[in-house]
Scaffold this motif. Structure first.
Motif, short mmCIF file in Angstrom:
data_model
loop_
_atom_site.label_atom_id
_atom_site.label_comp_id
_atom_site.label_asym_id
_atom_site.label_seq_id
_atom_site.Cartn_x
_atom_site.Cartn_y
_atom_site.Cartn_z
N GLU A 232 0.81 -1.22 0.00
CA GLU A 232 0.00 0.00 0.00
C GLU A 232 0.84 1.27 0.00
N GLU A 233 1.91 1.29 0.79
CA GLU A 233 2.73 2.51 0.89
C GLU A 233 3.45 2.80 -0.44
N PRO A 234 4.14 1.83 -1.05
CA PRO A 234 4.78 2.14 -2.34
C PRO A 234 3.78 2.44 -3.47
N ILE A 235 2.59 1.83 -3.42
CA ILE A 235 1.56 2.16 -4.42
C ILE A 235 1.21 3.64 -4.30
N TRP A 236 0.92 4.07 -3.08
CA TRP A 236 0.52 5.45 -2.85
C TRP A 236 1.66 6.41 -3.21
N ILE A 285 -8.93 5.15 1.45
CA ILE A 285 -9.17 6.57 1.74
C ILE A 285 -10.55 6.75 2.37
N ILE A 286 -11.56 6.06 1.81
CA ILE A 286 -12.91 6.16 2.37
C ILE A 286 -12.95 5.61 3.79
N LYS A 287 -12.29 4.49 4.03
CA LYS A 287 -12.25 3.92 5.38
C LYS A 287 -11.63 4.91 6.36
N ALA A 288 -10.52 5.55 5.95
CA ALA A 288 -9.87 6.52 6.82
C ALA A 288 -10.80 7.69 7.10
N PHE A 289 -11.51 8.15 6.07
CA PHE A 289 -12.45 9.26 6.25
C PHE A 289 -13.55 8.89 7.23
N MET A 290 -14.14 7.71 7.06
CA MET A 290 -15.25 7.32 7.92
C MET A 290 -14.78 7.06 9.35
N ASP A 291 -13.56 6.63 9.51
CA ASP A 291 -13.00 6.44 10.87
C ASP A 291 -12.85 7.78 11.58
N ASN A 292 -12.65 8.84 10.80
CA ASN A 292 -12.43 10.17 11.38
C ASN A 292 -13.67 11.05 11.30
N SER A 293 -14.81 10.47 10.98
CA SER A 293 -16.02 11.27 10.76
C SER A 293 -17.20 10.66 11.49
N ARG A 294 -18.18 11.48 11.74
CA ARG A 294 -19.41 11.01 12.39
C ARG A 294 -20.60 11.08 11.43
N ILE A 295 -20.35 11.33 10.16
CA ILE A 295 -21.47 11.44 9.24
C ILE A 295 -21.98 10.06 8.84
N GLY A 296 -23.21 10.02 8.35
CA GLY A 296 -23.82 8.75 7.97
C GLY A 296 -23.39 8.29 6.59
N LEU A 297 -23.73 7.07 6.28
CA LEU A 297 -23.34 6.45 5.02
C LEU A 297 -23.87 7.24 3.82
N LYS A 298 -25.17 7.54 3.81
CA LYS A 298 -25.77 8.20 2.65
C LYS A 298 -25.17 9.59 2.44
N GLN A 299 -24.87 10.29 3.51
CA GLN A 299 -24.27 11.62 3.37
C GLN A 299 -22.88 11.51 2.77
N ILE A 308 -13.51 14.63 0.90
CA ILE A 308 -13.24 13.35 1.57
C ILE A 308 -11.75 13.14 1.75
N PHE A 309 -10.99 13.39 0.69
CA PHE A 309 -9.55 13.16 0.75
C PHE A 309 -8.89 14.05 1.81
N LYS A 310 -9.22 15.32 1.81
CA LYS A 310 -8.58 16.24 2.76
C LYS A 310 -8.92 15.91 4.21
N LYS A 311 -10.16 15.49 4.45
CA LYS A 311 -10.58 15.21 5.82
C LYS A 311 -10.26 13.78 6.27
N SER A 312 -9.81 12.96 5.35
CA SER A 312 -9.52 11.56 5.70
C SER A 312 -8.21 11.42 6.47
N ASN A 313 -7.28 12.37 6.26
CA ASN A 313 -5.93 12.24 6.82
C ASN A 313 -5.34 10.87 6.50
N TYR A 314 -5.60 10.43 5.26
CA TYR A 314 -5.17 9.10 4.84
C TYR A 314 -3.66 8.94 4.91
N LYS A 315 -3.22 7.88 5.54
CA LYS A 315 -1.83 7.49 5.58
C LYS A 315 -1.75 6.01 5.23
#
Length: 318
Positions: A232-236, A285-299, A308-315
């Motif tokens: 994952e790290e070298p891909i990114w 990226i989506i998993k990281a975003f949802m881990d750091n967010s309280r919003i619902g699935l549909k939203q 999503i990308f900026k708020k995900s703090n994806y690493k």
């Protein structure tokens, strides 16, 4: 003391998450849902020419051609063999029906406004690009596309295609068809937006198919998934260094998003990699975003990729 407080808080949050998950599972199980399944493939395979008018009246949407076309199909030796192979593999559809019912219960929980379609099993001459067709009120499943990756009918297909033609992936394919109805198309043409679009689809499967494996959801073998996780790290890093994220080059689709035997970095390791690694990264990226967010699935499904990308703090995992 601070360390103790942090530990207690972490345990409390973990237990709260478990309780929430248990409640969701219990609420979903209580949903009353009748799944109507019609085995047109078997009814047609066992029919005689004089029964065609009856089938036409029962399935008018499947009979645009004259009766003579269907009679010829009944008498065609290759078609008869196809009916037999499908009948041998799917003598019973009970397991698939149970899994589909669970899928639609989860859909009804998260998307209560959605209509539960009638399931109609058919054969479609191994047209794997149209193995699942989901209309508003009907779900067509081409069973001849799920006979098993080693089946003789698939001998002329490339391996990456043949391995997906297994009943293991049927419910996941149905979930993908549903995702196309509820996941908005990307608002821009960047590679990042396209990655996140597919990441939303895969995260949706996390919610709709909680007991399925990640291999089933993305269509990887265990070895392919292990490769993606460990790399994952070298891909990114490659995506960032090659300035792919905000590129609008459509050539990135076949390289990293479309079904393919492998991803195309232009490196010696390409042949070792699975295809569609852009989708895998979008999922993370989506998993990281949802881990750091309280919003619902549909939203979440409606949010633009950049937010999503900026708020995900994806690493990526090292």
């Amino acid at each position: 003391m601070k360390k103790l407080i942090f530990t207690v808080l972490s345990i409390s949050l973990f237990l709260m998450g478990c309780n929430d998950s248990n409640k969701v599972a219990q609420d979903i199980e209580k949903i009353a849902l009748e799944l109507r399944v019609s085995r047109f493939d078997r009814e047609f395979a066992l029919a005689t020419p004089d029964k065609i008018p009856l089938l036409r009246s029962k399935y008018p949407y499947l009979f645009p051609a004259p009766d003579s076309i269907w009679v010829a199909k009944l008498n065609d030796s290759l078609q008869r063999e196809l009916f037999q192979e499908v009948g041998n593999t799917f003598n019973s559809f009970m397991d698939e029906e149970a899994r589909l019912k669970q899928l639609f219960k989860h859909i009804k929980y998260y998307f209560p406004e959605q209509y539960i379609p009638r399931v109609v099993t058919v054969t479609n001459d191994v047209d794997y690009n149209n193995r699942i067709i989901l209309a508003d009120s009907l779900l067509f499943i081409g069973l001849d596309n799920y006979l098993g990756s080693e089946h003789k009918y698939y001998g002329g297909f490339q391996r990456y295609i043949a391995k997906s033609l297994d009943r293991t992936y049927m419910v996941s394919d149905v979930a993908s068809a549903f995702a196309k109805k509820v996941v908005p198309k990307p608002r821009d043409r960047t590679f990042l937006a396209r990655m996140i679009y597919f990441g939303k689809e895969l995260y949706l499967k996390d919610m709709l198919m909680p007991t399925a494996t990640d291999m089933e959801k993305i269509g990887y073998t265990k070895e392919e998934l292990d490769w993606a996780i460990s790399s994952e790290e070298p891909i990114w890093r490659n995506f960032v260094e090659q300035e792919h994220l905000y590129s609008t080059d459509n050539e990135l689709n076949p390289r990293f998003l479309d079904p393919a035997p492998f991803s195309k970095f232009g490196l010696e390791l390409d042949n070792e990699s699975p295809g569609r690694l852009g989708r895998y990264i979008g999922w993370q990226i989506i998993k990281a975003f949802m881990d750091n967010s309280r919003i619902g699935l549909k939203q979440m499904l409606t949010l633009p990729a950049e937010e999503i990308f900026k708020k995900s703090n994806y690493k990526p995992r090292n």
